[in-house]
Design an enzyme around this catalytic site. Sequence first.
Site, short mmCIF file in Angstrom:
data_model
loop_
_atom_site.label_atom_id
_atom_site.label_comp_id
_atom_site.label_asym_id
_atom_site.label_seq_id
_atom_site.Cartn_x
_atom_site.Cartn_y
_atom_site.Cartn_z
N HIS A 294 0.84 -1.20 0.00
CA HIS A 294 0.00 0.00 0.00
C HIS A 294 0.87 1.24 0.00
CE1 HIS A 294 -2.32 3.22 2.22
NE2 HIS A 294 -3.07 3.00 1.16
N SER A 295 0.59 2.18 -0.90
CA SER A 295 1.19 3.51 -0.90
C SER A 295 2.72 3.44 -0.86
CB SER A 295 0.62 4.32 0.27
OG SER A 295 0.86 5.69 0.11
#
Length: 233
Positions: A75-76
């Site tokens: 994520h991210s």
Amino acid sequence: MSAITSVVLVHGAWHRPSCWSQVACRLLDSGIDVRVPDLPSAGPAAGQLGDLAADVAAVRAALAEVPGKAVVVAHSYGGLPVTEVAARTGKVAHLVYLCAFMLGPGESLLSAVGGQDPPWWITSADGRTVTPADPRHIFYNDCTDEVAAAAEAALLPQARAAFTQQLTAAAWQELPSTYAICERDNAIPVFAQEAMSQRAREVRRLDAGHSPFLSRPDDVVALVRDVFARASG
């Protein structure tokens, strides 16, 4: 070839492994082994924070413990350490970039956002850490007030060094990958996600903000299970 046994969930900047709790519990309930490494570039003590290399080491250690091969979900910011190390371990079957930075050698997170700090980054006086301004709007815009408040309270300072260090490898050049674009994301603009997703073999879309593991956990689990099933053949 090793069986695909596990899912490794890699959190983004400022967050802790606990942000994945809803997704991890659902995957565990379906019989999938789940690992959630703790990235040392975020924490309460600025002098003890790690950098990108430390995060890479944490992901590598988590993968070393996987009994077979894994689907890795980043994520991210978590896309950076995963991109750096995943292909070098021999333990990864598929990469999932969940509104994540899917960058190449020589790129850093800072260079990917234009070379200057976004206006919602608040850098400490000594320049060592960054905190987000208005995370309720940036990260949790599609979460309930209760969920957003709890998530915001759990955020920690992030080592700025992790944002400036460049990648030396790109696992997506060697491993199959899926990019999940989050269409209501206020942290990474959709156009930027779409540009990075061109590097992936498959592109999916979620009607979610930047933290779908909180606002749309069932959708994230469905995506991961589908990738896991297809990777397992």
